[in-house]
Design a protein around this motif. Structure first.
Motif, PDB file in Angstrom:
ATOM      1  N   TYR B 165      15.823  41.979  28.919  1.00 25.22           N
ATOM      2  CA  TYR B 165      16.833  42.768  28.239  1.00 25.22           C
ATOM      3  C   TYR B 165      17.361  43.948  29.053  1.00 25.22           C
ATOM      4  N   LYS B 166      16.441  44.730  29.590  1.00 23.75           N
ATOM      5  CA  LYS B 166      16.843  45.950  30.306  1.00 23.75           C
ATOM      6  C   LYS B 166      17.632  45.609  31.565  1.00 23.75           C
ATOM      7  N   LEU B 167      17.104  44.629  32.312  1.00 17.23           N
ATOM      8  CA  LEU B 167      17.773  44.207  33.538  1.00 17.23           C
ATOM      9  C   LEU B 167      19.161  43.680  33.243  1.00 17.23           C
ATOM     10  N   ARG B 168      19.257  42.983  32.121  1.00 16.48           N
ATOM     11  CA  ARG B 168      20.519  42.386  31.741  1.00 16.48           C
ATOM     12  C   ARG B 168      21.568  43.471  31.528  1.00 16.48           C
ATOM     13  N   GLU B 169      21.177  44.497  30.776  1.00 18.66           N
ATOM     14  CA  GLU B 169      22.114  45.593  30.507  1.00 18.66           C
ATOM     15  C   GLU B 169      22.556  46.260  31.788  1.00 18.66           C
ATOM     16  N   GLU B 170      21.564  46.490  32.663  1.00 17.89           N
ATOM     17  CA  GLU B 170      21.811  47.180  33.909  1.00 17.89           C
ATOM     18  C   GLU B 170      22.806  46.398  34.776  1.00 17.89           C
ATOM     19  N   LEU B 171      22.527  45.120  34.924  1.00 17.91           N
ATOM     20  CA  LEU B 171      23.349  44.281  35.794  1.00 17.91           C
ATOM     21  C   LEU B 171      24.735  44.064  35.189  1.00 17.91           C
ATOM     22  N   ARG B 172      24.794  44.002  33.863  1.00 17.25           N
ATOM     23  CA  ARG B 172      26.057  43.790  33.179  1.00 17.25           C
ATOM     24  C   ARG B 172      27.023  44.930  33.481  1.00 17.25           C
ATOM     25  N   ILE B 173      26.471  46.130  33.411  1.00 19.09           N
ATOM     26  CA  ILE B 173      27.315  47.300  33.662  1.00 19.09           C
ATOM     27  C   ILE B 173      27.751  47.343  35.129  1.00 19.09           C
ATOM     28  N   GLU B 174      26.800  47.024  36.016  1.00 18.28           N
ATOM     29  CA  GLU B 174      27.153  46.986  37.438  1.00 18.28           C
ATOM     30  C   GLU B 174      28.230  45.957  37.708  1.00 18.28           C
ATOM     31  N   MET B 175      28.097  44.818  37.059  1.00 19.11           N
ATOM     32  CA  MET B 175      29.050  43.739  37.312  1.00 19.11           C
ATOM     33  C   MET B 175      30.463  44.139  36.952  1.00 19.11           C
ATOM     34  N   ARG B 176      30.580  44.884  35.870  1.00 11.52           N
ATOM     35  CA  ARG B 176      31.902  45.329  35.462  1.00 11.52           C
ATOM     36  C   ARG B 176      32.531  46.152  36.586  1.00 11.52           C
ATOM     37  N   GLU B 177      31.714  46.999  37.201  1.00  9.21           N
ATOM     38  CA  GLU B 177      32.207  47.830  38.304  1.00  9.21           C
ATOM     39  C   GLU B 177      32.589  46.983  39.510  1.00  9.21           C
ATOM     40  N   ILE B 178      31.710  46.029  39.827  1.00  7.87           N
ATOM     41  CA  ILE B 178      31.939  45.207  41.019  1.00  7.87           C
ATOM     42  C   ILE B 178      33.224  44.399  40.877  1.00  7.87           C
ATOM     43  N   PHE B 179      33.435  43.830  39.707  1.00  6.88           N
ATOM     44  CA  PHE B 179      34.571  42.935  39.554  1.00  6.88           C
ATOM     45  C   PHE B 179      35.886  43.673  39.362  1.00  6.88           C
ATOM     46  N   LYS B 180      35.790  44.923  39.011  1.00 10.01           N
ATOM     47  CA  LYS B 180      36.990  45.728  38.854  1.00 10.01           C
ATOM     48  C   LYS B 180      37.780  45.775  40.154  1.00 10.01           C
ATOM     49  N   ARG B 181      37.051  45.746  41.269  1.00 11.73           N
ATOM     50  CA  ARG B 181      37.694  45.932  42.571  1.00 11.73           C
ATOM     51  C   ARG B 181      38.073  44.618  43.240  1.00 11.73           C
ATOM     52  N   ARG B 182      38.130  43.544  42.490  1.00 13.09           N
ATOM     53  CA  ARG B 182      38.355  42.238  43.111  1.00 13.09           C
ATOM     54  C   ARG B 182      39.747  41.697  42.791  1.00 13.09           C
ATOM     55  N   ASP B 183      40.257  40.888  43.730  1.00  9.65           N
ATOM     56  CA  ASP B 183      41.535  40.222  43.461  1.00  9.65           C
ATOM     57  C   ASP B 183      41.308  38.810  42.957  1.00  9.65           C
ATOM     58  N   ALA B 184      40.044  38.424  42.915  1.00  8.41           N
ATOM     59  CA  ALA B 184      39.749  37.041  42.537  1.00  8.41           C
ATOM     60  C   ALA B 184      39.942  36.848  41.038  1.00  8.41           C
ATOM     61  N   ILE B 185      40.046  35.590  40.655  1.00  7.90           N
ATOM     62  CA  ILE B 185      39.997  35.256  39.238  1.00  7.90           C
ATOM     63  C   ILE B 185      38.524  35.097  38.905  1.00  7.90           C
ATOM     64  N   VAL B 186      38.035  35.933  38.009  1.00  9.50           N
ATOM     65  CA  VAL B 186      36.621  35.849  37.645  1.00  9.50           C
ATOM     66  C   VAL B 186      36.508  35.193  36.274  1.00  9.50           C
ATOM     67  N   VAL B 187      35.662  34.192  36.174  1.00  6.54           N
ATOM     68  CA  VAL B 187      35.418  33.547  34.886  1.00  6.54           C
ATOM     69  C   VAL B 187      33.928  33.669  34.587  1.00  6.54           C
ATOM     70  N   TYR B 188      33.632  34.124  33.390  1.00  5.80           N
ATOM     71  CA  TYR B 188      32.254  34.459  33.037  1.00  5.80           C
ATOM     72  C   TYR B 188      31.927  33.797  31.706  1.00  5.80           C
ATOM     73  N   ALA B 189      30.966  32.893  31.703  1.00  9.01           N
ATOM     74  CA  ALA B 189      30.609  32.211  30.458  1.00  9.01           C
ATOM     75  C   ALA B 189      29.445  32.918  29.796  1.00  9.01           C
ATOM     76  N   THR B 190      29.520  33.063  28.493  1.00  9.39           N
ATOM     77  CA  THR B 190      28.414  33.679  27.762  1.00  9.39           C
ATOM     78  C   THR B 190      28.403  33.194  26.323  1.00  9.39           C
ATOM     79  N   THR B 191      27.224  33.284  25.708  1.00  8.00           N
ATOM     80  CA  THR B 191      27.128  32.953  24.292  1.00  8.00           C
ATOM     81  C   THR B 191      27.141  34.225  23.449  1.00  8.00           C
ATOM     82  N   GLU B 192      27.092  35.371  24.131  1.00  6.34           N
ATOM     83  CA  GLU B 192      26.892  36.609  23.387  1.00  6.34           C
ATOM     84  C   GLU B 192      28.174  37.425  23.219  1.00  6.34           C
ATOM     85  N   PRO B 193      28.588  37.652  21.970  1.00  5.66           N
ATOM     86  CA  PRO B 193      29.782  38.453  21.715  1.00  5.66           C
ATOM     87  C   PRO B 193      29.682  39.838  22.348  1.00  5.66           C
ATOM     88  N   LEU B 194      28.482  40.407  22.278  1.00  6.79           N
ATOM     89  CA  LEU B 194      28.292  41.750  22.807  1.00  6.79           C
ATOM     90  C   LEU B 194      28.606  41.793  24.301  1.00  6.79           C
TER      91      LEU B 194
END
Lengths: 290, 362
Positions: B165-194
């Motif tokens: 759980y904790k790692l997930r939250e941590e990485l999720r927030i980091e990922m948002r930052e990382i992908f903000k700076r990208r020109d790529a099309i990012v597709v992310y699959a998840t089952t969780e609305p949150l």
């Protein structure tokens, strides 16, 4: 807290100790006992110390048999392991094809060893055997009773035919356990099928291949039935491997002392080489220097 | 310069894995595929990656038809649910592997590997082997391997599911930052609305191989076009209650009846379904307008710093999400309140008829 202050735990372990003691340690100790004595009759024996060991280690015939044995086991591993992996890679992964190929591959493992010897003797006979006669008709002289090389080829064929399936089954199980996503990842990375094998399948197979190599090494190092059935160790001494020579001493000449010393040395060799294999394989492919 | 899916279908035997999906994804956007297990998220990603060929339909990248093109010739990177790294290579070599295959020169390769490793905070682990890493570090390595390629299309298939759980939250927030700076099309699959809400961008809600709704995440959340989408996009699940509209009066169950709220004006009489998000329900009254339902507590479930209270009455079960930790004894009587302005109204067939106009509190 001391975990061991409850002695009841020993009662759980004692049955295993007893079984191992009676089945393995006691017989081994008997052999050790024999190996230190010269035995004339059940009531007449002399303690000779390490004489039999010195004799065995300097016996040129034993050294020859050892060299033959090493060459044989080496060749067996060199053929069976790559061949087994190759066959496992080619087998279908699912569907009826998978079940069918598993059954076909496992067939040799279901046949008793003495029957295998008989099958191959007839198969390779130069006069009536399908293989032997066919080869001879092609103009190549093939006779396992006369030519040492032909006898080797025949024993090797039996061994490979009989035991490669075990390697195949182990490798196949190992391959099936690799998650599909690895192959997708390799595809997306643009890896060739060689790279996929080298960097995904082979490292993932390390565990089962370690087992396969150890099993095949130990088993082939103890080979007895095939050369015994084929030529009894001949022609000459060409297929007299360690266990054939051992039986000749122990049963043929009834020299229990030397045979016991020989057995102990034999056992230690297998233990040592298996340990070396294990140490090397444990580190192979992990990037560590072994 | 976008990725276009044009009426993509994928059949396997008699099963429809992907059913007529059309979608346009723009570079520099973050797109979440939201749906339950077996909704077709992975199948769709495999089609996008080119691992599978669609049964019908076309896939265009920058206007170029890619439909039959093998993966090897596409510019795509992917991260999986399992932590996929080359087992016999160090972290450095793992990250470098796509660049090596692309024959990038040594100096450039080294620079890019170190840059990405730093971004994912694994620069001190470069000499380690995957087996010597924790799950989170392994997945960081896998993400780094996908990022270093700088592909046009970056697919992430539930990458955080196997982390704690904790790692997930941590990485999720980091990922948002990382992908903000990208020109790529990012597709992310998840089952969780949150997860979809945290990551932002766009969300495509999938169900049974179909694309149900696609749009900016917040908009999809606030205006789910059907009760099914609302169910998929709420955690805890949205409460759906049958209702009937007669002459400007909305009857919910047998107990409650209210005049139409502002956002429901103009609806025809008939059968409806009322949707109530668990976080809109309360157990204390806030205004006189509030709808009230009497129910009994079945169980109070504490999740993080929130409490989910499951209640039921003769007609209906409810889930109420309250901030803070509360304890409610089993069988206790309680009254559930909701402001009528927060009701969603779906037709009997499940189509959205009226949605809440107030900004959704997440």
């Amino acid at each position: 807290m001391n975990k061991w202050n409850d002695n009841k735990a020993w009662f759980m372990v004692i049955p295993v100790f007893l079984v191992v003691a009676v089945s393995a340690i006691l017989p081994l100790m008997t052999v050790v006992n024999y190996s230190l004595q010269d035995i004339f009759s059940p009531t007449q024996r002399i303690f000779v110390g390490t004489e039999w060991y010195r004799d065995a280690l300097t016996d040129p015939r034993l050294q020859e048999a050892f060299g033959r044995q090493m060459l044989f086991s080496g060749l067996v591993l060199l053929i069976e392991i790559p061949l087994g992996i190759l066959i496992a890679l080619m087998m279908p992964k699912k569907g009826w094809g998978a079940s069918l190929s598993l059954v076909l591959v496992a067939l040799p493992l279901l046949i008793p060893w003495n029957v295998i010897g008989t099958i191959w003797i007839i198969f390779t006979r130069p006069d009536i055997g399908l293989f032997g006669a066919a080869i001879n008709h092609l103009g190549l002289v093939f006779d396992h009773t006369a030519s040492p090389l032909d006898a080797w080829i025949t024993v090797m064929l039996m061994e490979v035919w009989h035991w490669t399936p075990l390697v195949v089954l182990l490798a196949y199980a190992g391959l099936q356990a690799i998650p599909e996503a690895y192959f997708h990842a390799a595809k997306i990375d643009g890896a060739s099928s060689w790279a996929t094998f080298r960097y995904i399948q082979l490292p993932k197979l390390r565990g089962v291949l370690t087992i396969a190599i150890l099993l095949r090494f130990m088993d082939s190092f103890l080979i007895y039935a095939e050369p015994f059935v084929l030529t009894g160790g001949g022609p000459g001494n060409a297929t007299t491997f360690l266990s054939i020579y051992l039986v000749k001493i122990a049963v043929g000449q009834f020299d229990l002392g030397p045979a016991a010393a020989f057995s102990i040395i034999y056992f230690l060799i297998i233990l040592l080489i298996s340990w070396l294999f294990y140490q090397v394989l444990l580190k192979a492919g992990t990037g560590e220097k072994s | 310069m976008s990725l276009v899916l044009d009426k993509i279908c994928k059949h396997v035997g008699n099963e429809r894995h992907i059913d007529n999906i059309s979608l346009q994804l723009e570079p520099g956007t973050f797109n979440v595929l939201l749906g339950r297990t077996l909704a077709g998220k992975t199948s769709l990603m495999r089609l996008m990656a080119g691992l599978d060929r669609p049964s019908s339909g076309r896939l265009l990248m920058k206007g170029k038809d890619l439909t039959g093109l093998p993966v090897r010739q596409r510019d795509v990177a992917m991260v999986y649910q399992q932590f996929i790294n080359y087992p016999s290579m160090t972290v450095y070599k793992n990250i470098a592997s796509p660049l090596k295959l692309a024959k990038v020169n040594k100096k450039e390769l080294d620079r890019r590997v170190r840059e990405v490793a730093e971004m994912l905070h694994i620069e001190n682990l470069l000499d380690r082997l995957p087996v010597e890493l924790s799950g989170g570090q392994q997945q960081r390595t896998a993400i780094a391997r996908a990022l270093v390629k700088d592909a046009e299309l970056l697919l992430l298939d539930e990458p955080l599911v196997n982390l704690d759980y904790k790692l997930r939250e941590e990485l999720r927030i980091e990922m948002r930052e990382i992908f903000k700076r990208r020109d790529a099309i990012v597709v992310y699959a998840t089952t969780e609305p949150l997860e979809a809400l945290t990551l932002g961008g766009n969300t495509a809600v999938m169900h049974a191989g179909q694309l149900e709704q696609f749009g900016p995440t917040v908009e999809v959340y606030q205006n789910p076009q059907s009760s099914r989408i609302a169910k998929a996009f709420s955690d805890p699940q949205i409460n759906i209650v049958p209702a009937r509209l007669v002459g400007g009066q909305l009857h919910i169950g047998t107990a409650a009846s209210i005049p139409l709220a502002q956002h429901m004006h103009g609806l025809a009489d008939g059968e409806y379904q009322v949707g109530m998000r668990a976080n809109h329900l309360r157990l204390v009254q806030k205004s006189d307008e509030d709808l009230a339902f009497a129910a009994q507590v079945e169980i109070a479930e504490i999740s993080g710093s929130e409490t989910y209270i499951h209640l039921s009455n003769a007609e209906q079960s409810w889930t109420v999400q309250l901030p803070g930790i509360h304890s409610y004894p089993m069988g206790a009587a309680a009254t559930i309140y909701i402001n009528p302005s927060q009701l969603y109204l779906f037709t009997a067939q499940g189509q959205l008829a009226a949605s809440t106009q107030t900004a959704a509190r997440i």
